[in-house]
Scaffold this motif. Structure first.
Motif, PDB file in Angstrom:
ATOM      1  N   MET A   1     -10.363   3.624 -29.529  1.00  0.00           N
ATOM      2  CA  MET A   1      -9.046   3.992 -29.027  1.00  0.00           C
ATOM      3  C   MET A   1      -8.521   5.231 -29.735  1.00  0.00           C
ATOM      4  SD  MET A   1      -6.929   0.460 -28.358  1.00  0.00           S
ATOM      5  CE  MET A   1      -7.318  -0.307 -29.896  1.00  0.00           C
ATOM      6  N   GLU A   2      -8.776   5.306 -31.033  1.00  0.00           N
ATOM      7  CA  GLU A   2      -8.243   6.427 -31.791  1.00  0.00           C
ATOM      8  C   GLU A   2      -8.847   7.760 -31.353  1.00  0.00           C
ATOM      9  OE1 GLU A   2      -9.490   3.662 -33.308  1.00  0.00           O
ATOM     10  OE2 GLU A   2      -7.596   2.733 -33.876  1.00  0.00           O
ATOM     11  N   SER A   8      -2.374   5.915 -29.477  1.00  0.00           N
ATOM     12  CA  SER A   8      -3.081   4.639 -29.560  1.00  0.00           C
ATOM     13  C   SER A   8      -2.234   3.530 -30.185  1.00  0.00           C
ATOM     14  CB  SER A   8      -4.369   4.808 -30.352  1.00  0.00           C
ATOM     15  OG  SER A   8      -4.081   5.234 -31.669  1.00  0.00           O
ATOM     16  N   THR A  12      -3.159  -0.466 -29.742  1.00  0.00           N
ATOM     17  CA  THR A  12      -3.545  -1.119 -30.993  1.00  0.00           C
ATOM     18  C   THR A  12      -2.681  -2.353 -31.245  1.00  0.00           C
ATOM     19  OG1 THR A  12      -4.356   0.945 -31.928  1.00  0.00           O
ATOM     20  CG2 THR A  12      -3.814  -0.811 -33.482  1.00  0.00           C
ATOM     21  N   ARG A  15      -3.913  -5.036 -28.940  1.00  0.00           N
ATOM     22  CA  ARG A  15      -5.167  -5.624 -29.416  1.00  0.00           C
ATOM     23  C   ARG A  15      -4.907  -6.600 -30.552  1.00  0.00           C
ATOM     24  NH1 ARG A  15      -8.522  -4.900 -33.598  1.00  0.00           N
ATOM     25  NH2 ARG A  15      -7.441  -3.026 -34.283  1.00  0.00           N
ATOM     26  N   THR A  48      -0.850  -1.235 -22.175  1.00  0.00           N
ATOM     27  CA  THR A  48      -2.127  -0.510 -22.243  1.00  0.00           C
ATOM     28  C   THR A  48      -2.352   0.392 -21.046  1.00  0.00           C
ATOM     29  OG1 THR A  48      -3.367  -2.329 -21.241  1.00  0.00           O
ATOM     30  CG2 THR A  48      -3.171  -2.329 -23.649  1.00  0.00           C
TER      31      THR A  48
END
Length: 50
Positions: A1-2, A8, A12, A15, A48
């Motif tokens: 993702m980063e 992000s 994050t 997640r 997201t």
């Protein structure tokens, strides 16, 4: 993702929240009621997609 060249932070957080939900369910640590869990998951999905 980063590495995606997008912010992000929200993905994050989503997640980590899903990891926490999974952990709570697996170990029986105050899992969420089904309706609330579905609403939380729905909101995390919108985070997201932004």
């Amino acid at each position: 993702m980063e590495m995606d060249q997008i912010d992000s932070v929200r993905p994050t957080i989503a997640r980590l929240a899903v990891d926490g939900l999974w952990f709570a369910e697996i170990f029986g640590l105050a899992p969420l009621e089904k309706g609330l869990r579905e609403r939380v998951m729905s909101e995390l999905r919108t985070w997201t997609k932004e």
